[in-house]
Design an enzyme around this catalytic site. Structure first.
Site, PDB file in Angstrom:
ATOM      1  N   GLU A 113      74.711 -27.215 112.597  1.00 33.55           N
ATOM      2  CA  GLU A 113      74.066 -26.310 111.644  1.00 33.55           C
ATOM      3  C   GLU A 113      72.780 -25.708 112.201  1.00 33.55           C
ATOM      4  OE1 GLU A 113      71.195 -28.765 108.680  1.00 33.55           O
ATOM      5  OE2 GLU A 113      73.329 -29.167 108.423  1.00 33.55           O
ATOM      6  N   GLU A 118      90.925 -22.148  96.775  1.00 35.66           N
ATOM      7  CA  GLU A 118      91.480 -22.202  95.429  1.00 35.66           C
ATOM      8  C   GLU A 118      91.830 -20.821  94.879  1.00 35.66           C
ATOM      9  OE1 GLU A 118      92.342 -24.729  93.760  1.00 35.66           O
ATOM     10  OE2 GLU A 118      91.313 -26.453  94.603  1.00 35.66           O
TER      11      GLU A 118
END
Length: 302
Positions: free
Chosen positions: A118, A87
């Protein structure tokens, strides 16, 4: 870092007594319960106000010296970091290399679950090496439960390279220690759906990232008043916003604003400087560069 193998004690894994009969609630009762629990995100942000401010200052200082910002996470945490990074260019006209999002599993993990990845701290360290992170950069490790090995591996590798580090988690310090220059704890309590940290933990993390990136960009001179004067004019919606900013802040009508925006090369900040100082675009660009893009500082020199 401790207690990475046993996670049952973590605040993010606890059972929420307010939702013990969750599967018996009506739709309206579910909505009301979410509303009550989500209110805790505001309290958590308020309690973390000082470390959030410290993180803004740390990142701003790094960027002023030519550094970059990296978000690192896995699963929901990683996706939120990638989203916030993505963004920044349209909102603040930043170069794409200034703010990065690194997620365990790479781009594919944005749309497909890859939570098994992860558990590899070496992958986190490899990502730091791949991006050639150095002593001017800042790495923000995002891990709701505070234990994600991928994130810890990335933070450790970043520190070895001299980078500054920030940690964002939703567990108290006494449950998990995280080695970072700034340690942000967003304590929203147990989730309505036990262990589902895409809920309150995800919401409060998004709020924190909004504050961090916007706060940094404000400090970087990307904002004038409360207007995004570095907005990238890349589509009609953003062009309309750019013109609205110009007409709101000046006495120009729409056609005049369009002419000014065109003469500035579709750069709102430069257009405003040109209008208020009668400078040409080249001189205006040089003046802004002299003040690291800060419009208010540039205006004060005139």
């Amino acid at each position: 870092m401790k207690n990475l193998q046993s996670r049952g004690h973590l605040l993010t894994e606890q059972i929420n007594p307010a939702s013990e009969n969750l599967d018996s609630l009506s739709s309206l009762e579910i909505v009301d319960l979410f509303n009550r629990e989500d209110a805790k995100t505001l309290e958590a942000i308020a309690l973390a106000r000082i470390p959030l401010a410290k993180a803004i200052d740390l990142i701003n200082e790094a960027m002023t010296q030519g550094g970059r910002l990296f978000y690192v996470g896995a699963g929901t945490s990683g996706r939120l970091g990638v989203l916030d990074a993505a963004e920044c260019p349209p909102t603040f006209c930043t170069p794409p290399e200034l703010v990065h999002g690194i997620i365990a599993g790479g781009a594919g993990a944005l749309v497909r679950s890859s939570e098994d990845l992860e558990d590899r701290p070496e992958d986190g360290a490899s990502a730091i090496a791949h991006h050639q992170i150095g002593n001017l950069d800042v790495v923000v490790g995002i891990t709701a439960g505070g234990t994600t090995p991928f994130v810890h591996g990335a933070l450790a590798a970043a520190q070895e390279r001299g980078a500054k580090t920030v940690a964002i988690s939703c567990v108290p310090l006494e449950q998990v220690e995280i080695n970072a220059d700034v340690d942000i704890r967003l304590l929203v309590g147990a989730e309505i759906l036990a262990g589902s940290t895409r809920l309150k933990a995800g919401t409060v993390t998004k709020m924190a990232l909004n504050i961090l990136s916007t706060g940094v960009m404000i400090r970087q001179g990307k904002v004038y008043g409360n207007r995004m004067v570095d907005v990238a004019v890349t589509n009609q919606k953003l062009r309309d916003r750019a013109l609205r900013i110009i007409t709101d802040l000046t006495d120009l009508n729409q056609p005049e604003a369009e002419n000014l925006l065109q003469r500035s090369g579709n750069k709102v900040k430069l257009a405003l400087l040109m209008h208020w100082t009668d400078l040409d675009s080249v001189t205006g660009e040089n003046l802004l560069a002299k003040h690291q893009g800060n419009l208010r500082a540039a205006l004060q020199e005139q």
